[in-house]
Design an enzyme around this catalytic site. Sequence first.
Site, PDB file in Angstrom:
ATOM      1  N   GLU A 188     -13.479   8.345-110.663  1.00 35.79           N
ATOM      2  CA  GLU A 188     -14.410   8.377-110.316  1.00 35.79           C
ATOM      3  C   GLU A 188     -14.269   7.398-109.543  1.00 35.79           C
ATOM      4  O   GLU A 188     -13.441   6.680-109.718  1.00 35.79           O
ATOM      5  CB  GLU A 188     -15.506   7.830-111.125  1.00 35.79           C
ATOM      6  CG  GLU A 188     -16.114   8.781-111.470  1.00 35.79           C
ATOM      7  CD  GLU A 188     -17.939   8.390-112.189  1.00 35.79           C
ATOM      8  OE1 GLU A 188     -18.691   9.190-112.297  1.00 35.79           O
ATOM      9  OE2 GLU A 188     -17.933   8.164-113.134  1.00 35.79           O
ATOM     10  N   CYS A 243     -12.228  -0.403-125.830  1.00 31.48           N
ATOM     11  CA  CYS A 243     -13.156  -1.233-126.044  1.00 31.48           C
ATOM     12  C   CYS A 243     -14.777  -0.577-126.514  1.00 31.48           C
ATOM     13  O   CYS A 243     -15.471   0.357-125.952  1.00 31.48           O
ATOM     14  CB  CYS A 243     -13.250  -1.564-124.820  1.00 31.48           C
ATOM     15  SG  CYS A 243     -11.757  -2.461-124.236  1.00 31.48           S
ATOM     16  N   LEU A 249     -11.777 -10.579-121.140  1.00 30.17           N
ATOM     17  CA  LEU A 249     -12.081 -11.119-122.323  1.00 30.17           C
ATOM     18  C   LEU A 249     -13.171 -11.350-123.512  1.00 30.17           C
ATOM     19  O   LEU A 249     -12.707 -10.082-124.024  1.00 30.17           O
ATOM     20  CB  LEU A 249     -12.128 -12.743-121.737  1.00 30.17           C
ATOM     21  CG  LEU A 249     -11.303 -13.911-122.304  1.00 30.17           C
ATOM     22  CD1 LEU A 249      -9.862 -13.821-122.780  1.00 30.17           C
ATOM     23  CD2 LEU A 249     -11.817 -15.199-122.148  1.00 30.17           C
ATOM     24  N   HIS A 250     -14.456 -11.008-122.775  1.00 25.65           N
ATOM     25  CA  HIS A 250     -15.596 -10.392-123.649  1.00 25.65           C
ATOM     26  C   HIS A 250     -15.939 -11.231-125.105  1.00 25.65           C
ATOM     27  O   HIS A 250     -16.812 -10.255-126.070  1.00 25.65           O
ATOM     28  CB  HIS A 250     -15.334  -8.950-123.405  1.00 25.65           C
ATOM     29  CG  HIS A 250     -15.508  -8.637-122.039  1.00 25.65           C
ATOM     30  ND1 HIS A 250     -15.541  -8.763-121.452  1.00 25.65           N
ATOM     31  CD2 HIS A 250     -14.333  -7.554-121.926  1.00 25.65           C
ATOM     32  CE1 HIS A 250     -15.305  -8.034-119.630  1.00 25.65           C
ATOM     33  NE2 HIS A 250     -14.717  -7.325-120.180  1.00 25.65           N
ATOM     34  N   CYS A 277     -19.764  -2.365-113.649  1.00 25.21           N
ATOM     35  CA  CYS A 277     -18.877  -2.467-114.611  1.00 25.21           C
ATOM     36  C   CYS A 277     -18.725  -1.664-116.126  1.00 25.21           C
ATOM     37  O   CYS A 277     -20.466  -1.828-116.820  1.00 25.21           O
ATOM     38  CB  CYS A 277     -18.952  -3.786-115.121  1.00 25.21           C
ATOM     39  SG  CYS A 277     -17.570  -4.913-116.110  1.00 25.21           S
TER      40      CYS A 277
END
Length: 346
Positions: free
Chosen positions: A95, A119, A218-219, A336
């Site tokens: 995609e 993740c 980062l998150h 995202c």
Amino acid sequence: MPESNSVILTGFTRSELEEYLLEHGFKRYNAGQIFEWIYQKQEKDFSLMSNLSLALREHLIQHCQIPVPGITREQISADGTHKFLLELDDNALIETVLMRHDYGLSLCVTSQIGCSMGCAFCASGLKKRQRNLTVAELVGQIMAVSLALNVRISHVVVMGTGEPFDNYDHVIRFIRTINDDKGLAIGQRHITVSTCGIVPKILQYADEPIRSNLAISLHASNDSLRSRLMPINRRYPLSDIISACEVYFAKTSRRVTYEYILLAGVNDSLEQANELADLLRGQNAYVNLIPYNPVGEFTFKQTNNAQALAFLDRLSKRGINAILRKEQGADIQAACGQLRLHSGEE
């Protein structure tokens, strides 16, 4: 017809194409001409490349090809975001997403089939990496969309499925090709590569001659939480990432963008905003706060707008340059964290 083992021209940077042509008795400058035909005139028929010698055209017809991924499906979001399901030569599906901004058209490019970073909130890792995409397959995503819509892509973000720095060499050669003034001529400041934090590659990227942008996924504001959300942190903790980014800035003078997806009740408290400000204090940094986009397989929830604005305000008051990003494409699973190795089924 080209041979079954024919040379893929879009797999070459211009300097590599020059070497290939010289090896086969042609001129170095022919590489620039061929680049202009492929990327600027979007011509795939070698016989129509009129400023090339007949001998060179015959060689290209017999030995070379310019593959472009086929478009299997298109979806258009209410906000104009355009997602494409592309089929590669080995029938693999990927995609890629076109986003419309007031400054131009940006394409979110996929770098791998599947992703092994794991993740906890990202759909891309639901299926492990099967293989890296080649330079031709990276370039082909831009060509497929440009040809289908008859548009010029002005910005590229390597933020689709996969970890770009896990496919480092191909991604760097891709950047050289699309930045080439005889290629797609996309400015280096209009190209961004996002990584979850592979420290040796951040340091290597700092030494690249093309100064494209660096974004760090980062998150989390501390190692304990980040290691739960992003397994890569157990190998490259936050202190190592921050140090590598400081080296990157010292060598390039380019500000680093830190991407931070807001997860309700997980990483969105004001205490965590303070931690994040402490972590980034003194850096020439930019924080991109991203609303979480739902993925059916996960239980994470989107932070409500009031809390997101409070988090943003706390960062701003602590001297951190930050924005709350506008959501795009969530209604077609194009936002995202929502891209994945797609089988074609809903």
